[in-house]
Design a protein around this motif. Structure first.
Motif, PDB file in Angstrom:
ATOM      1  N   UNK A   1       6.458  -4.649 -12.420  1.00  0.00           N
ATOM      2  CA  UNK A   1       5.595  -3.527 -12.481  1.00  0.00           C
ATOM      3  C   UNK A   1       5.032  -3.334 -11.138  1.00  0.00           C
ATOM      4  N   UNK A   2       4.237  -4.176 -10.575  1.00  0.00           N
ATOM      5  CA  UNK A   2       3.598  -3.991  -9.241  1.00  0.00           C
ATOM      6  C   UNK A   2       4.581  -3.852  -8.014  1.00  0.00           C
ATOM      7  N   UNK A   3       5.610  -4.532  -8.104  1.00  0.00           N
ATOM      8  CA  UNK A   3       6.570  -4.297  -6.977  1.00  0.00           C
ATOM      9  C   UNK A   3       7.028  -2.971  -7.101  1.00  0.00           C
ATOM     10  N   UNK A   4       7.553  -2.361  -8.337  1.00  0.00           N
ATOM     11  CA  UNK A   4       7.885  -1.103  -8.414  1.00  0.00           C
ATOM     12  C   UNK A   4       6.977  -0.052  -7.715  1.00  0.00           C
ATOM     13  N   UNK A   5       5.793  -0.278  -8.376  1.00  0.00           N
ATOM     14  CA  UNK A   5       4.679   0.772  -7.733  1.00  0.00           C
ATOM     15  C   UNK A   5       4.545   0.614  -6.018  1.00  0.00           C
TER      16      UNK A   5
END
Length: 332
Positions: free
Chosen positions: A25-29
């Motif tokens: 999720x952090x990578x996508x953001x």
């Protein structure tokens, strides 16, 4: 204690899986923010290119008027016309790259079928705050890779302990209970009973196999220790390097912003002198190119600074809070 150790290993595996989900999720953001800042940088560069094109078109129009009156050579008109064509080509290329980046952002948002006009891209915003110097000290509580490696280490240690416990005797208890009903002679009787059976087994014949499995689990635990140490070292190294580079980008942006202001002043003065016949065309064109280069460099540096902030976000495992009363550096 076998069940307790097995549960500890399962809990560690579950926590590691959650950290993987959190990291995804952090990578996508971060990918979305990086694409957005890249698009804003391209938008600023395209705006600077269009502004340069408008200025050169104005100079070309003035030079054509002078050439028609015999006050300028056709060679000067041709030179400016070539500059106009190059500026137009650069603006077209930047707009195409901006369109491609917009499409990439829509894909990340899950809206790939929407028109590009539905995604407005504004000029790059300033980076208003910087990370605190004590952030590398809290990496272990925020960095997804380090937390994942820690949980994998806990799970590997629990499995090694569970394999060691297999060498000990295993005691099993088999309780039982029941009711017995007796009917006859007009009398009914009900009796209850319970039993408890115990069994003790020892791994005598399987001891060699269990010892080999225990050594294998110990080796896996050592691998988990090495992976954890590597994750910690990588986290500290990436955080330290990204913070240093971000500080350099902020200082560079302040210098470029000051150079942009001075280039505007120089171009305004040379254009006024050229309008009064006190300056020649090559000097004006050189000043104009310097101004365009300064604007382009500042726009590029501002976008790169924001994208560097995304790198710091990745390295720190989730960004940072602005310090109270923090003011942006000059030029941002």
């Amino acid at each position: 204690g076998r069940r307790g150790v097995a549960r500890a290993a399962a809990d560690a595996d579950l926590a590691a899986a959650r950290f993987v989900q959190e990291g995804t999720r952090a990578k996508l953001a971060a990918d979305l923010a990086d694409a957005l800042f890249a698009a804003r940088g391209l938008a600023a560069q395209a705006e600077a290119a269009r502004e340069t094109l408008a200025i050169q078109q104005g100079i070309l129009s003035a030079m054509r008027t002078r050439a028609e009156r015999g006050l300028a050579a056709n060679a000067d008109v041709a030179r400016i016309d070539a500059d106009v064509a190059q500026a137009e080509a650069q603006a077209t290329q930047l707009e195409a790259e901006l369109a491609a980046t917009k499409r990439a952002i829509l894909v990340l948002l899950g809206e790939a079928d929407k028109p590009l006009d539905t995604l407005p891209i504004h000029a790059p915003i300033a980076l208003r705050s910087a990370p605190h110097e004590d952030f590398p000290g809290v990496l272990m509580a925020r960095r997804r890779e380090a937390r994942h490696a820690e949980q994998r280490l806990r799970a590997a240690s629990a499995r090694a302990e569970l394999q060691r416990l297999e060498l000990f005797p295993r005691l099993t208890l088999n309780p039982g209970a029941g009711l017995t009903a007796t009917r006859g002679g007009g009398l009914n009787a009900v009796s209850a009973f319970w039993t408890l059976g115990a069994g003790l087994t020892m791994p005598i014949l399987d001891r060699a196999r269990l010892l080999a499995q225990m050594r294998a689990e110990g080796a896996r635990a050592e691998q988990a220790v090495i992976a954890y140490e590597q994750a910690v070292q990588t986290a500290f190294s990436e955080a330290d390097q990204s913070l240093i580079r971000l500080a350099g980008d902020r200082a560079r942006l302040a210098l470029l912003a000051r150079a942009e202001v001075r280039a505007d002043e120089a171009y305004a003065a040379d254009r006024l002198r050229f309008a009064h016949g006190l300056n020649d065309l090559p000097t004006l064109l050189e000043t104009q190119r310097a101004r365009s280069a300064a604007h382009l460099a500042t726009a590029t540096a501002r976008a790169e600074t924001l994208r560097r902030a995304v790198t710091v976000f990745r390295a720190l495992g989730g960004g940072w809070q602005a310090s109270p009363g923090a003011a942006p550096p000059s030029g941002e």
